[in-house]
Design a protein around this motif. Structure first.
Motif, short mmCIF file in Angstrom:
data_model
loop_
_atom_site.label_atom_id
_atom_site.label_comp_id
_atom_site.label_asym_id
_atom_site.label_seq_id
_atom_site.Cartn_x
_atom_site.Cartn_y
_atom_site.Cartn_z
N ASP A 161 -42.71 -30.48 81.88
CA ASP A 161 -43.10 -31.30 82.87
C ASP A 161 -42.52 -32.63 82.58
N SER A 162 -42.30 -33.22 81.39
CA SER A 162 -41.71 -34.45 81.06
C SER A 162 -40.37 -34.59 81.18
N LEU A 163 -39.71 -33.48 81.12
CA LEU A 163 -38.02 -33.49 81.14
C LEU A 163 -37.76 -34.13 82.44
N PRO A 164 -36.46 -34.55 82.45
CA PRO A 164 -35.70 -35.06 83.48
C PRO A 164 -35.55 -34.00 84.55
N GLN A 165 -35.54 -34.17 85.79
CA GLN A 165 -35.78 -33.28 86.93
C GLN A 165 -34.42 -32.17 86.85
N PRO A 166 -33.17 -32.55 86.58
CA PRO A 166 -32.40 -31.41 86.66
C PRO A 166 -32.60 -30.19 85.45
N LEU A 167 -33.18 -30.68 84.55
CA LEU A 167 -33.49 -29.83 83.32
C LEU A 167 -34.73 -29.10 83.46
N ARG A 168 -35.41 -29.96 84.10
CA ARG A 168 -37.04 -29.10 84.37
C ARG A 168 -36.88 -28.02 85.37
N GLU A 169 -36.05 -28.46 86.53
CA GLU A 169 -35.85 -27.45 87.48
C GLU A 169 -35.02 -26.34 87.10
N THR A 170 -34.01 -26.53 86.17
CA THR A 170 -33.18 -25.24 85.67
C THR A 170 -34.12 -24.35 84.83
N ILE A 171 -34.96 -24.93 84.14
CA ILE A 171 -35.92 -24.12 82.91
C ILE A 171 -36.76 -23.55 84.14
N ALA A 172 -37.26 -23.91 85.14
CA ALA A 172 -38.36 -23.48 86.09
C ALA A 172 -37.59 -22.25 86.68
N VAL A 173 -36.39 -22.35 87.29
CA VAL A 173 -35.80 -21.26 88.03
C VAL A 173 -35.34 -20.34 87.00
N THR A 174 -34.73 -20.65 85.80
CA THR A 174 -34.17 -19.48 84.96
C THR A 174 -35.27 -18.82 84.22
N TYR A 175 -36.25 -19.56 83.72
CA TYR A 175 -37.00 -18.88 82.85
C TYR A 175 -38.34 -18.40 83.50
N TYR A 176 -38.96 -19.56 84.14
CA TYR A 176 -40.18 -18.89 84.63
C TYR A 176 -40.00 -18.00 85.82
N ASP A 177 -38.85 -18.23 86.61
CA ASP A 177 -38.71 -17.46 87.62
C ASP A 177 -37.73 -16.06 87.24
N GLY A 178 -37.47 -16.14 86.11
CA GLY A 178 -36.68 -14.93 85.62
C GLY A 178 -35.57 -14.55 86.22
N ARG A 179 -34.62 -15.55 86.62
CA ARG A 179 -33.33 -15.55 87.09
C ARG A 179 -32.30 -15.62 86.14
N THR A 180 -31.02 -15.10 86.54
CA THR A 180 -29.83 -15.30 85.64
C THR A 180 -29.27 -16.22 85.73
N TYR A 181 -28.42 -16.89 85.07
CA TYR A 181 -27.57 -18.29 85.14
C TYR A 181 -26.99 -18.14 86.25
N HIS A 182 -26.41 -17.09 86.84
CA HIS A 182 -25.65 -17.05 87.83
C HIS A 182 -26.29 -17.41 89.26
N GLU A 183 -27.49 -16.68 89.11
CA GLU A 183 -28.64 -16.91 90.27
C GLU A 183 -29.11 -18.30 90.38
N THR A 184 -29.38 -18.96 89.10
CA THR A 184 -29.84 -20.20 88.89
C THR A 184 -28.76 -21.06 89.52
N ALA A 185 -27.52 -20.97 89.23
CA ALA A 185 -26.37 -22.07 89.65
C ALA A 185 -26.15 -21.63 91.33
N ARG A 186 -26.60 -20.69 91.64
CA ARG A 186 -26.29 -20.50 93.18
C ARG A 186 -27.61 -21.24 93.83
N LEU A 187 -28.73 -21.05 93.43
CA LEU A 187 -29.86 -21.63 93.96
C LEU A 187 -29.90 -23.27 93.76
N LEU A 188 -29.56 -23.71 92.79
CA LEU A 188 -29.40 -25.09 92.40
C LEU A 188 -28.22 -25.71 93.00
N GLY A 189 -27.22 -24.91 93.34
CA GLY A 189 -26.03 -25.55 93.70
C GLY A 189 -25.21 -26.12 92.54
#
Length: 194
Positions: free
Chosen positions: A122-150
């Protein structure tokens, strides 16, 4: 948003105002950091009433002992976070000991570690926090994460790697502080408590 140079100045100003007994400083501190304190206490204790009680106690401690905060060791946020973590784990241990639950210490460590990880994320900068949330917590691949985050897949990988490195560093620092506190010198949490 405050720049890194502004944050310590705000922290030091609030500390001085608390030391002078300015109730408005306590209100400002509470408004800014109570959600973090309450959330961390709630994740560790698993009890919202106990988290609310601990939140009140943490801010009472800040009001009564502003000199315990050392701006050279970090921010008010990190000080209150460490104080909350320390006291919540103590409460959880006491509650488990009272229940005489087998395996309670392992459970306490697991809960405390999970809460600490969430606090650091929660203390990480927003771009890092959202990447971890989408990739790790939501269980997405890097490809899916990249597409979702633009962003590019490479950027997603770099953000994830940097976020995990920062997380590992913070957790290693926390473990070192805990180990230092456990060696009998009582100086591990920065709160002035033993």
């Amino acid at each position: 948003m405050a720049t890194p140079e502004q944050a310590p100045r705000w922290d030091e100003q609030v500390q001085r105002r608390l030391a002078r007994g300015e109730e408005t400083a306590l209100g400002e501190l509470y408004d800014r950091l109570a959600p973090m304190v309450h959330g961390l206490a709630g994740r560790i204790l698993g009890d919202q009433a106990a988290a609310a009680q601990l939140t009140r106690e943490i801010f009472a401690h800040a009001w009564e002992h502003p000199e315990d905060f050392d701006p050279d060791r970090g921010t008010l946020r990190s000080w209150l976070g460490a104080l909350t973590h320390h006291r919540a784990v103590e409460r959880l241990r006491a509650r488990r000991a009272a229940e005489r639950a087998p395996g309670a210490e392992a459970e306490i460590r697991a809960v405390a570690t999970a809460a600490r990880v969430q606090y650091v994320v929660d203390s990480l900068p927003q771009p890092l926090r959202e990447t971890i949330a989408v990739t790790y917590y939501d269980g997405r691949t890097y490809h899916e994460t990249a597409r979702l985050l633009g962003i590019s897949e490479q950027a997603a990988k770099q953000r994830m790697r940097l976020g995990l490195e920062l997380l590992a560093t913070e957790l290693a620092d926390e473990r070192a502080r805990q180990d230092g506190a456990g060696n009998g010198n009582g100086s591990g949490n920065g709160s002035g408590e033993t």
